[in-house]
Scaffold this motif. Structure first.
Motif, short mmCIF file in Angstrom:
data_model
loop_
_atom_site.label_atom_id
_atom_site.label_comp_id
_atom_site.label_asym_id
_atom_site.label_seq_id
_atom_site.Cartn_x
_atom_site.Cartn_y
_atom_site.Cartn_z
N VAL A 90 56.27 48.91 60.72
CA VAL A 90 55.55 49.38 61.91
C VAL A 90 56.45 50.22 62.81
O VAL A 90 56.07 51.32 63.23
CB VAL A 90 54.98 48.18 62.70
CG1 VAL A 90 54.36 48.65 64.02
CG2 VAL A 90 53.94 47.45 61.87
N ILE A 91 57.65 49.73 63.11
CA ILE A 91 58.51 50.42 64.07
C ILE A 91 58.84 51.84 63.61
O ILE A 91 58.90 52.77 64.43
CB ILE A 91 59.80 49.60 64.34
CG1 ILE A 91 60.61 50.24 65.46
CG2 ILE A 91 60.63 49.46 63.08
CD1 ILE A 91 59.91 50.30 66.79
N GLY A 92 59.04 52.02 62.30
CA GLY A 92 59.35 53.36 61.82
C GLY A 92 58.23 54.34 62.10
O GLY A 92 58.47 55.48 62.51
N GLY A 93 57.01 53.91 61.90
CA GLY A 93 55.86 54.78 62.18
C GLY A 93 55.70 55.06 63.65
O GLY A 93 55.34 56.17 64.06
N ARG A 94 55.95 54.05 64.49
CA ARG A 94 55.82 54.26 65.93
C ARG A 94 56.81 55.29 66.43
O ARG A 94 56.47 56.16 67.25
CB ARG A 94 56.04 52.93 66.66
CG ARG A 94 54.87 51.97 66.52
CD ARG A 94 55.15 50.67 67.25
NE ARG A 94 54.01 49.76 67.19
CZ ARG A 94 54.02 48.50 67.57
NH1 ARG A 94 55.17 47.97 68.04
NH2 ARG A 94 52.94 47.75 67.49
N VAL A 95 58.05 55.21 65.95
CA VAL A 95 59.06 56.18 66.35
C VAL A 95 58.65 57.58 65.90
O VAL A 95 58.72 58.56 66.66
CB VAL A 95 60.43 55.80 65.76
CG1 VAL A 95 61.44 56.94 65.93
CG2 VAL A 95 60.95 54.53 66.42
N GLY A 96 58.18 57.70 64.66
CA GLY A 96 57.77 58.99 64.15
C GLY A 96 56.62 59.58 64.93
O GLY A 96 56.59 60.79 65.23
N LEU A 97 55.65 58.77 65.32
CA LEU A 97 54.48 59.27 66.04
C LEU A 97 54.81 59.67 67.47
O LEU A 97 54.17 60.55 68.05
CB LEU A 97 53.38 58.21 66.04
CG LEU A 97 52.65 58.03 64.71
CD1 LEU A 97 51.77 56.79 64.73
CD2 LEU A 97 51.81 59.28 64.38
#
Length: 450
Positions: free
Chosen positions: A32-39
């Motif tokens: 989850v955290i990786g996607g949040r940072v990317g978005l």
């Protein structure tokens, strides 16, 4: 695949770094955290990562993580597949999954029911898999009829191939606006959320009824004599000569409008799948229970939509033995505990189907945010099947479950923790049923076995 723009490349790379750090520090699996940072860095990152891939989106109240895993295993016969294997099924999880396999030509993404319209719009996925809809997280999830309505609207005028369960009236209604639908018959054991026609609100007649709805008789449905009821009289809606009398097992039809079950081309028949050409294939899979045989049929229909024939896909399904900890057996001091997940009434029905009646069972229930705070759904589950075996109750809301079992006249022992419940077992096997956060806590005790 097309090269990502520089900003998207940077956002994707930083997201992967954040995910790696999350795993390294033990804070989570990074899905989850990786996607949040990317978005945050590139709000349109999901659209860009999805471009030029052949994607399947899988949505349902129950079984979507397992079905996603089965489809992924099958499609690996064709090439690399990006997938959110640990069930992070909202856009941040999708970004993380696609970013971590940026060169994979295929993608299979589990999608939360509420987010499905948004993800269809963003990714332009060519295949959408719709399996079931039932009550879940009652304090914060929308009415399931509204979810089906959102699915209908999302599929209008899209060049999308939908794989849908014809036996679930809400799913059939939600999928009916799609340009192309492959209908699959895999049953609907939990019928308590679909007695009314989603098209007009009239009563549905159902074929193949094999149990009584909680609280009494459903309108126009015969009751099994084995359950203490009496068969429907000739001429009644569910008896011979009535409107429901000609309905085969899994069939359904509205009494007041033309809405009825569409004709399926794939069928689950016991331990066998019947394909659109009428050929029968033994379902030699290692995941237990009727629900997983149903998931396997859906996976095979989806694989064929990608051009992969059954004879190549089926061996791949047999390679799946556990899904994000589900069905895993863990061991401690001579006790082997098999882990089963049940998040809602339909999920408990599926878990009961795979229990070993000779074994004790540990039940664990929490009510944290991901579970839903409202535990009133426990009263919709018929726990009488647990009579006659040792039952141990734990979890943050163990008193709620204990009261429900007491009313159902199921003897049980209340325990302070899962560790204590396991410790009082004699050496040997035990089954464990837990809802979402309780299940994750147990997994964490054993190193998050997958």
């Amino acid at each position: 695949m097309t090269q990502l723009p520089l900003r998207a490349q940077l956002a994707s790379a930083l997201g992967r770094t954040a995910a790696t750090l999350s795993r390294a520090t033990g804070r989570g699996d990074g899905s989850v955290i990786g996607g949040r940072v990317g978005l945050v860095l590139e709000p349109d990152l999901l659209r860009k990562l999805a471009r030029d891939r052949r994607l399947a989106l899988v949505s349902a109240t129950n079984g979507k993580t397992t079905t996603t895993r089965l489809i992924t295993s099958a499609l690996q016969e064709l090439g690399d597949v990006a997938t959110n294997a640990f069930g992070a099924n909202m856009p941040a999880g999708h970004v993380s999954a696609l970013s971590s396999a940026k060169d994979a030509p295929y993608g299979v993404l589990e999608v939360d029911e509420k987010y499905l319209p948004e993800v269809i719009e963003t990714t332009g996925a060519g295949v959408v898999v719709l399996m079931n809809l039932s009550r879940d997280q009652m304090d914060r999830a929308a009415e399931i009829w509204l979810l089906a309505q959102k699915w209908r609207r999302a599929l209008v005028a899209r060049n999308t191939h939908v794989i849908a369960n014809a036996d679930d009236p809400l799913v059939a209604w939600g999928a009916s606006t799609a340009a192309r639908v492959t209908w699959v018959s895999v049953g609907q054991p939990w019928k308590e959320d679909s007695w009314c026609c989603p098209e007009c609100g009239g009563p549905l007649d159902r074929g193949g009824m094999d149990y009584v709805p909680p609280g009494g008789h459903a309108p126009g449905v015969a009751v099994r004599q084995a359950d203490g009821g009496v068969p429907a009289a000739p001429g009644s809606p569910a008896g011979p000569g009535g409107p429901g009398g000609g309905l085969a097992e899994n069939d359904w039809a509205c009494r007041e409008c033309s809405f009825r079950r569409p004709a399926p081309s794939w069928f689950l028949d016991g331990d066998t799948v019947v394909d659109p050409r009428g050929q029968r294939w033994p379902l030699d899979i290692r995941l237990p229970g009727r629900a997983n045989r149903a998931n396997a049929v859906v996976a095979l229909a989806t694989a064929e939509a990608f051009g992969l024939p059954v004879q190549r896909a089926l061996p791949r399904l047999a390679e799946v033995t556990s899904v994000a900890g589900r069905y895993t057996t863990v061991e401690r001091e001579g006790r082997q505990a098999r882990l089963l997940l049940a998040k809602n009434p339909a999920g408990w029905l599926e878990a009961f189907d795979v229990l070993d009646p000779a074994l004790p069972v540990i039940l664990s229930v929490n009510a944290q945010g991901p579970d839903g705070r409202d535990t009133s759904w426990l009263w919709d589950v018929d726990y009488r099947v647990l009579r006659g075996r040792p039952v141990y109750v734990t979890g943050e809301r163990r008193l709620d479950l204990a009261l429900r079992l007491d009313v159902a006249e199921v003897p049980f022992q209340l325990t302070e923790s899962f560790g204590h419940a396991l410790a009082v077992q004699p050496p040997g096997k035990v089954d464990v049923i837990a809802n979402y956060t309780a299940f994750q806590q147990i997994r964490s005790e054993f190193g998050r076995a997958v």
